[in-house]
Structure formats: C-alpha cells, structure tokens
Design an enzyme around this catalytic site. Structure first.
Site, PDB file in Angstrom:
ATOM      1  N   SER A  39       0.808  -1.222   0.000  1.00 28.38           N
ATOM      2  CA  SER A  39       0.000   0.000   0.000  1.00 28.38           C
ATOM      3  C   SER A  39       0.838   1.267   0.000  1.00 28.38           C
ATOM      4  O   SER A  39       0.344   2.321  -0.374  1.00 28.38           O
ATOM      5  CB  SER A  39      -0.914   0.014   1.214  1.00 28.38           C
ATOM      6  OG  SER A  39      -0.143  -0.071   2.394  1.00 28.38           O
ATOM      7  N   ASP A 347      -4.475   7.224   8.024  1.00 30.26           N
ATOM      8  CA  ASP A 347      -5.612   6.377   8.408  1.00 30.26           C
ATOM      9  C   ASP A 347      -5.251   5.288   9.413  1.00 30.26           C
ATOM     10  O   ASP A 347      -5.984   4.321   9.566  1.00 30.26           O
ATOM     11  CB  ASP A 347      -6.201   5.723   7.144  1.00 30.26           C
ATOM     12  CG  ASP A 347      -5.149   4.930   6.382  1.00 30.26           C
ATOM     13  OD1 ASP A 347      -3.991   4.879   6.840  1.00 30.26           O
ATOM     14  OD2 ASP A 347      -5.479   4.355   5.327  1.00 30.26           O
ATOM     15  N   HIS A 350      -1.177   4.394   6.924  1.00 30.28           N
ATOM     16  CA  HIS A 350      -0.457   5.038   5.816  1.00 30.28           C
ATOM     17  C   HIS A 350      -0.078   6.477   6.110  1.00 30.28           C
ATOM     18  O   HIS A 350      -0.725   7.134   6.927  1.00 30.28           O
ATOM     19  CB  HIS A 350      -1.326   4.972   4.551  1.00 30.28           C
ATOM     20  CG  HIS A 350      -1.773   3.583   4.226  1.00 30.28           C
ATOM     21  ND1 HIS A 350      -3.068   3.158   4.382  1.00 30.28           N
ATOM     22  CD2 HIS A 350      -1.059   2.510   3.820  1.00 30.28           C
ATOM     23  CE1 HIS A 350      -3.146   1.868   4.065  1.00 30.28           C
ATOM     24  NE2 HIS A 350      -1.944   1.451   3.720  1.00 30.28           N
TER      25      HIS A 350
END
Ligand SMILES: *[C@@H]1O[C@H](CO)[C@@H](O)[C@H](O)[C@H]1NC(C)=O
Ligand SMILES: *[C@@H]1O[C@H](CO)[C@@H](O)[C@H](O)[C@H]1NC(C)=O
Ligand SMILES: *[C@@H]1O[C@H](CO)[C@@H](O)[C@H](O)[C@H]1NC(C)=O
Ligand SMILES: *[C@@H]1O[C@H](CO)[C@@H](O)[C@H](O)[C@H]1NC(C)=O
Ligand SMILES: *[C@@H]1O[C@H](CO)[C@@H](O)[C@H](O)[C@H]1NC(C)=O
Length: 386
Positions: A39, A347, A350
């Site tokens: 991610s 979040d 990240h």
C-alpha cells in the site's frame, strides 16, 4: 616527438575523463517505471479488485478517491512527477489505464511471501511479490504482441526498448513482518523467517534482470512500530516504547529486515554485473518524521488523521471512511481531521501526502541512498568524482 607524445597522453586522459564524467553526470531519462510493492505505493491495484477506497481518501489532491490509501499523492507519485512521467496505472485496473510509461503491480496488503490466509480473514492481499512478478512477465510478452495490432494499443502500451531502460522500484516487506505478529508469533519467530523473505526478494529481482531490467531503486521498510495500527493492536509495555512513543520491538524487527535487505543488495550487485541497484534508507527518513515531528511541522505524530476512537484515533472495525447505520441513516464514523497537512499518519496505516512529500524530498537527492546518487542518476552504478 616528445611534445607529440605528451599531447597524445593528455588528450587520451582528457577523453577518458570526459567519458567517465558523461557516464555519471548524464541524467538517465527513464522512459518508464515498473513498481512492485504494497500500500505504500499502491495507486489503484487493491481498489480495482476489492472495490474498497472510500472518501475521504484522495481529498487533498485528487479531490476524490484515486485508488490510493492516502489523502493525496504517494512517494511513487512524486517519483513519477520528478522523472516527468505520468502517474502509474495499476496493472489490475482494466478501465482507463495507460501503460505507455510504466505499470504499477503493487497492491495494499501485499507481502513478499504468499500468505496462508485469505484477504477476508486477515486483510493481506493475495497479490504477493511472486504474483506481481507473474503479472510483469505476462505484461512483458503480451504488451508486445498486442501493440502489433496498432491503433490505440500503440498509445496504451510501451515499446519493447522501454523495458531495459526503465526504472524498477520496490517497496515491500512491512506486511510480512506484521503478518507474523498478527498470528501471535514472537519476535524470534518473525526474525526466523526473514531470511526466507530476503531470498524470495532476491529471486524476483534476478527474474526482472533476466528479462532485461537493469536499473533498480529499492526502498527499505519503514518504522512499523510508529504506526497507529500496530500501536493499537499489538500493545507493548511502556518499557518497550521509545522516546518518540514508538514500539521498539517492531522497529527493531524492521531494522533487522533492513540490514538483511542491504546485504541482499550487495549480493545482487555481485550476481548481476550489469545492474545499477540503489538501496534507499526510507526507514531513517520516516523515523525522523516521528522523532522530530515539530521540526518537520507535524502535530500529534502518532495519531491517525482519519479514523475514530482510542488513543490513536484508530479502530480496526471503524476505519477511515467507514459508515455506521444509525436509525436507518448512514453516518460517517471514520472522519478526516481538519488539516491533513500537519499530520503524519493518514488512516492508522499510511502516511499523509504531506509526509510523503517530505519523505520524497529527502530521498530524491540521494542523501539516504547507497550509493549516494540522486534519483535521476539511478542508472549509474556509482558516483565517481574524477
Ligand atoms: C504457508 O504454509 C506452508 C505449508 O505449511 C509453509 O511452508 C509456508 O511457510 C506458509 N507461509 C506463511 C507465509 O506462513
Ligand atoms: C497514454 O499516455 C501517453 C503519455 O502520456 C500519451 O501520449 C498517450 O496518448 C496516452 N494514450 C491514450 C490512448 O490516451
Ligand atoms: C492471538 O491471541 C489472541 C489473544 O490471546 C487471540 O484472541 C487470537 O485469536 C490469537 N490469534 C491467532 C491467529 O491465533
Ligand atoms: C472499536 O469499535 C467497535 C465498534 O464501534 C467498538 O465495539 C470497540 O469497543 C472499539 N474498540 C476500541 C478499542 O475502542
Ligand atoms: C538533500 O535534500 C535534503 C532535504 O531537502 C537536504 O537537507 C540535504 O542537505 C540534501 N543533500 C544533498 C547531498 O544535497
């Protein structure tokens, strides 16, 4: 005669010098980027297959969700911008993608080793590094046969020559480390499988080299012990917290992985004589954001900007963008903070765009790289000062 000979020597030396200078001072002009990762560099892969990327993701820059788990751009986006290339389309995104200047194989939750759990059970992506390699291999051959059909295909797929001149970027490993901990493994058990991760990593880099890839830009893994999702779900004793409030055992494991990764890169340089491989110490840059947050302009370094509840404004069951039904109405629970530009953590998992920008600004000139060469020079094997 003598002066002739002297002139000849001088000219030869000058030519040799200018060749060396040209070799190391010419920017690389990478025509494309092929990215492998999780991610930290996913620009739409996981969102394409699991359809999960709700607002307020993307709010600061794209002004709508853009397949990234971030309020805006990721480090890979800043890399693309600085090389004057378009943002990378995700390989898995079959709608509207344009691969002329590269492909992004990264998906959120990706690991180096395939996991034995499903995405639904634990949130780890099935698109592990070996799968990303398979995708690349398939892309490599099928893009060329499809390009021969001409028309729009020529404007969506790269030319064959692009593969050997492209920059191959890697940012993966963090999820392999947390996967063990979420299965209740001890630090010793997690460390025990790190050599297997590194072997697998080396194998994939060698596969890419075998396919003609020459220029590699490899990020090490970040201080995962500073991230809200780890601090909240894998609590440690206060004695195991460092001055920045990060959980030391997890950061130590990340550094253990990174030492191994650096050794793996040294070995790869020996095994792949034509490769230019840059190892980038992203760990140190990310850690300094947490440990010197004020200096970098950040407030509440450990709390998530977008989330709900708990000490870190993070709860796995009410994540960023999550809604809850109250009296038949959907209420947004996972709300974003007012000004993400002064937050590090977006979040819980990240980095914010503001943090990503600072990370990029610090790594782009090579001051955290081995060898210490800037991004645009990463096709050169070393920086020569002659
Ligand atoms: C998955 O299971 C296989 C077989 O038991 C094992 O060899 C492998 O290491 C496991 N993978 C992970 C990531 O735990
Ligand atoms: C894909 O992107 C390239 C570079 O930005 C551009 O030249 C090309 O026209 C685009 N393809 C299509 C079909 O829009
Ligand atoms: C890990 O331990 C916790 C607490 O004892 C337990 O609730 C959880 O089910 C365990 N997880 C696994 C995957 O064994
Ligand atoms: C997380 O949210 C769930 C659902 O709202 C709630 O039941 C739980 O208590 C929360 N956990 C913490 C640690 O706040
Ligand atoms: C690289 O950039 C950083 C951040 O802008 C700066 O602090 C550093 O001095 C630069 N290093 C070199 C070698 O130019």
């Amino acid at each position: 005669m003598e002066s002739h000979c002297f002139t000849y020597v001088v000219i030869t030396v000058l030519i040799a010098l200018s060749v060396r200078l040209a070799e190391t001072s010419t920017p690389c002009e990478f025509p494309a980027i092929f990215n492998f990762g999780d991610s930290n560099s996913d620009t739409g892969g996981l969102a394409a297959i699991y359809a999960y990327n709700p607002p307020p993701n993307g709010e600061s820059y794209f002004h709508k969700p853009a397949g990234r788990y971030c309020d805006g751009r990721l480090v890979i986006d800043f890399i693309a911008e600085s090389l004057k290339l378009p943002y990378l389309s995700a390989y898995l995104d079959s709608v509207g993608s344009n691969f002329t200047h590269g492909v992004n194989f990264a998906t959120a939750g990706s690991t180096i080793r395939p996991q034995n759990t499903t995405f639904k059970q634990t949130g780890y992506s099935p698109i592990s590094l070996d799968v990303q390699w398979n995708e690349f291999y398939s892309f490599y051959s099928r893009s060329q046969t499809t390009r021969q059909r001409g028309g729009v295909f020529e404007k969506l797929l790269p030319k064959a020559e692009v593969f050997s001149r492209a920059l191959y970027t890697f940012d993966i490993g963090q999820n392999d480390l947390t996967a063990g901990y979420f299965l209740n493994m001890t630090t010793g058990e997690v460390k025990a499988y790190v050599p297997e991760l590194l072997n697998q990593f080396k194998t994939i880099v060698k596969h890419v080299y075998g396919q003609g890839g020459r220029y590699f830009w490899i990020h090490n893994t970040g201080p995962v012990g500073c991230l809200a999702y780890v601090l909240e779900r894998l609590p440690v004793t206060s004695a195991q917290m460092d001055k920045a409030g990060c959980a030391s055992p997890f950061n130590e494991v990340a550094q253990f992985f990174n030492r191994g990764l650096k050794e793996a890169v040294v070995q790869l340089r020996k095994d792949l004589p034509l490769a230019a491989i840059t190892y980038v110490d992203v760990y140190s840059v990310k850690y300094s954001l947490f440990s010197q947050s004020k200096k970098h302009g950040f407030e509440q370094p450990l709390r998530a900007c977008c989330g709900h509840g708990g000490e870190y404004n993070y709860n796995v069951s009410t994540g960023c963008g999550s809604k809850m039904e109250v009296n038949g109405k959907d209420i947004l629970v996972g709300k974003a903070c007012k000004d993400p530009s002064v937050w590090i953590n977006w979040d819980g998992y990240h980095f914010t765009e503001a943090a990503n920008k600072q990370i990029f600004d610090q790594i782009v000139n090579g001051s955290f790289s081995d060898p210490p060469i800037p991004l645009k020079m990463a096709c050169h094997r070393k920086l020569e000062h002659s």
